[in-house]
Design a protein around this motif. Structure first.
Motif, PDB file in Angstrom:
ATOM      1  N   THR A 117       0.832  -1.198   0.000  1.00  0.00           N
ATOM      2  CA  THR A 117       0.000   0.000   0.000  1.00  0.00           C
ATOM      3  C   THR A 117       0.866   1.247   0.000  1.00  0.00           C
ATOM      4  OG1 THR A 117      -1.773  -1.146   1.179  1.00  0.00           O
ATOM      5  CG2 THR A 117      -1.826   1.256   1.206  1.00  0.00           C
ATOM      6  N   LEU A 118       1.938   1.233   0.806  1.00  0.00           N
ATOM      7  CA  LEU A 118       2.869   2.360   0.804  1.00  0.00           C
ATOM      8  C   LEU A 118       3.461   2.561  -0.589  1.00  0.00           C
ATOM      9  CD1 LEU A 118       4.830   1.910   4.163  1.00  0.00           C
ATOM     10  CD2 LEU A 118       3.300   3.791   3.576  1.00  0.00           C
ATOM     11  N   ALA A 119       3.805   1.446  -1.247  1.00  0.00           N
ATOM     12  CA  ALA A 119       4.378   1.545  -2.589  1.00  0.00           C
ATOM     13  C   ALA A 119       3.396   2.175  -3.572  1.00  0.00           C
ATOM     14  CB  ALA A 119       4.788   0.159  -3.078  1.00  0.00           C
ATOM     15  N   LYS A 120       2.127   1.808  -3.458  1.00  0.00           N
ATOM     16  CA  LYS A 120       1.117   2.380  -4.352  1.00  0.00           C
ATOM     17  C   LYS A 120       0.887   3.862  -4.056  1.00  0.00           C
ATOM     18  CE  LYS A 120      -1.356  -1.923  -5.318  1.00  0.00           C
ATOM     19  NZ  LYS A 120      -2.627  -2.675  -5.182  1.00  0.00           N
ATOM     20  N   LEU A 121       0.948   4.224  -2.788  1.00  0.00           N
ATOM     21  CA  LEU A 121       0.796   5.639  -2.437  1.00  0.00           C
ATOM     22  C   LEU A 121       1.993   6.443  -2.947  1.00  0.00           C
ATOM     23  CD1 LEU A 121      -0.623   5.254   1.178  1.00  0.00           C
ATOM     24  CD2 LEU A 121      -1.877   5.827  -0.910  1.00  0.00           C
ATOM     25  N   ALA A 122       3.181   5.827  -2.921  1.00  0.00           N
ATOM     26  CA  ALA A 122       4.361   6.482  -3.495  1.00  0.00           C
ATOM     27  C   ALA A 122       4.217   6.623  -5.006  1.00  0.00           C
ATOM     28  CB  ALA A 122       5.623   5.695  -3.150  1.00  0.00           C
ATOM     29  N   TYR A 123       3.612   5.613  -5.656  1.00  0.00           N
ATOM     30  CA  TYR A 123       3.346   5.672  -7.097  1.00  0.00           C
ATOM     31  C   TYR A 123       2.514   6.916  -7.422  1.00  0.00           C
ATOM     32  CZ  TYR A 123       2.079   3.659 -11.745  1.00  0.00           C
ATOM     33  OH  TYR A 123       1.922   3.396 -13.091  1.00  0.00           O
ATOM     34  N   ASN A 124       1.523   7.197  -6.573  1.00  0.00           N
ATOM     35  CA  ASN A 124       0.664   8.365  -6.803  1.00  0.00           C
ATOM     36  C   ASN A 124       1.447   9.672  -6.807  1.00  0.00           C
ATOM     37  OD1 ASN A 124      -1.437   6.530  -6.739  1.00  0.00           O
ATOM     38  ND2 ASN A 124      -2.166   7.128  -4.706  1.00  0.00           N
ATOM     39  N   GLU A 125       2.626   9.671  -6.147  1.00  0.00           N
ATOM     40  CA  GLU A 125       3.425  10.889  -6.019  1.00  0.00           C
ATOM     41  C   GLU A 125       4.526  10.992  -7.064  1.00  0.00           C
ATOM     42  OE1 GLU A 125       2.598  13.236  -3.769  1.00  0.00           O
ATOM     43  OE2 GLU A 125       0.914  11.925  -3.235  1.00  0.00           O
ATOM     44  N   ILE A 126       4.701   9.959  -7.874  1.00  0.00           N
ATOM     45  CA  ILE A 126       5.768   9.953  -8.882  1.00  0.00           C
ATOM     46  C   ILE A 126       5.538  11.075  -9.898  1.00  0.00           C
ATOM     47  CG2 ILE A 126       6.619   8.705 -10.908  1.00  0.00           C
ATOM     48  CD1 ILE A 126       7.931   7.569  -8.575  1.00  0.00           C
ATOM     49  N   LYS A 127       6.590  11.808 -10.184  1.00  0.00           N
ATOM     50  CA  LYS A 127       6.597  12.798 -11.255  1.00  0.00           C
ATOM     51  C   LYS A 127       7.744  12.457 -12.204  1.00  0.00           C
ATOM     52  CE  LYS A 127       3.364  15.371  -9.368  1.00  0.00           C
ATOM     53  NZ  LYS A 127       2.005  15.466  -9.954  1.00  0.00           N
ATOM     54  N   VAL A 128       7.429  12.386 -13.482  1.00  0.00           N
ATOM     55  CA  VAL A 128       8.461  12.071 -14.470  1.00  0.00           C
ATOM     56  C   VAL A 128       8.678  13.282 -15.360  1.00  0.00           C
ATOM     57  CG1 VAL A 128       8.001   9.599 -14.447  1.00  0.00           C
ATOM     58  CG2 VAL A 128       6.736  11.060 -16.032  1.00  0.00           C
TER      59      VAL A 128
END
Length: 289
Positions: free
Chosen positions: A126-137
């Motif tokens: 779940t933490l990994a998915k929440l971090a995914y939401n914050e990814i900026k490329v």
């Protein structure tokens, strides 16, 4: 929960990658929120409201649960330092219809370091998915050559230098109430898909999918004398853009993976992100007059 975005994409034209295929990031989850003393204040704050239908019954139920010992007495203040009350956190931007009902359990007590046996309790994935939401490329602009306007029937070379085409990551951390768990989600660029902006064009390669070279770059920089050579990544326009331009779109595919402080890890759906850039295409004879 905190997010470390120091290794995220930077600059004025970053964006969030769009997941490929079916992907359902969490819309709600349970996480530690209050010590006994904090929960007593939270309780008082929640019930510092005006009268509404059913208020007396709801207040009596909460008082019984958290104050009168069914199952918690006096907000568990006799266990201060031994655990925390957990509650629901919602991602309201992602909730649709009745999605909030996925986390309807009343706030509950968890001893420090223990994992509650309830669905949707916070965990490494779940933490990994929440971090995914914050990814900026980075919205990387493709380099094109020869310089200036592209020429009809001559290949236009396209490439990305390794320095512009690099992985980014975000780390989500939950460090509270005996918990110290983090997950890092990493987005790694793996290919660029070209779309010429007109059907009157031929892509190179024909699929338009330009892959990474051995050095991590995409395509090959143009050099003098290569005007008639076939580039590993590029486009040949078959007609002029006239007084306008064609919108060449370059979409980067990002491979998403995650690791966590407890040794877990895995993959998440790839993400795509791209931009369109204007390309002027001229007839050769029009520039030789």
């Amino acid at each position: 929960m905190t997010f470390d975005t120091s290794k995220n994409g930077a600059g004025g034209s970053t964006g969030t990658p769009t997941p490929v295929g079916s992907y359902a990031p969490p819309v709600c989850w349970y996480e530690p929120g209050w010590t006994p003393e904090e929960y007593e204040k939270e309780f008082q704050k929640r019930w510092d409201v005006g009268h509404f239908s059913g208020a007396a019954e709801a207040y009596a139920a909460d008082k019984s649960r958290f104050v009168e010992g069914h199952p918690y007495k006096g907000f568990n203040k006799d266990k201060s330092g031994e655990g925390m009350f957990w509650g629901t956190v919602y991602d309201w931007d992602r909730i649709k219809d009745d999605g909030y009902k996925a986390c309807e359990q009343a706030d509950f007590w968890v001893e420090n370091g223990e994992t509650p046996p309830v669905r949707n309790a916070i965990d490494a994935e779940t933490l990994a998915k929440l971090a995914y939401n914050e990814i900026k490329v980075p919205d990387t602009e493709i380099s094109l050559a020869p310089a200036g306007a592209a020429k009809v029937n001559l290949p236009t070379w396209a490439w990305l230098d390794k320095s512009d085409f690099h992985e980014v990551s975000v780390t989500a951390t939950l460090a509270v109430g005996g918990w110290n768990l983090s997950a890092t989600t990493t987005a790694k660029p793996v290919s660029v898909q070209l779309e010429p902006g007109t059907p009157d064009a031929e892509l190179l390669p024909a699929s338009g999918a330009c892959t990474l070279g051995a050095d991590g770059s995409v395509g090959e920089p143009y050099a003098r004398g290569k005007a008639d050579a076939t580039p590993p990544c590029g486009v040949t326009y078959l007609r002029s853009s006239g007084t306008g331009t064609f919108g060449l779109r370059a979409t980067v595919t990002w491979e998403i993976s995650w690791t966590s402080s407890d040794g877990q890890g895995g993959t998440l759906p790839d993400g795509t992100f791209g931009q369109e850039q204007a390309v002027t295409v001229q007839e050769i004879q029009s520039v030789n007059r």
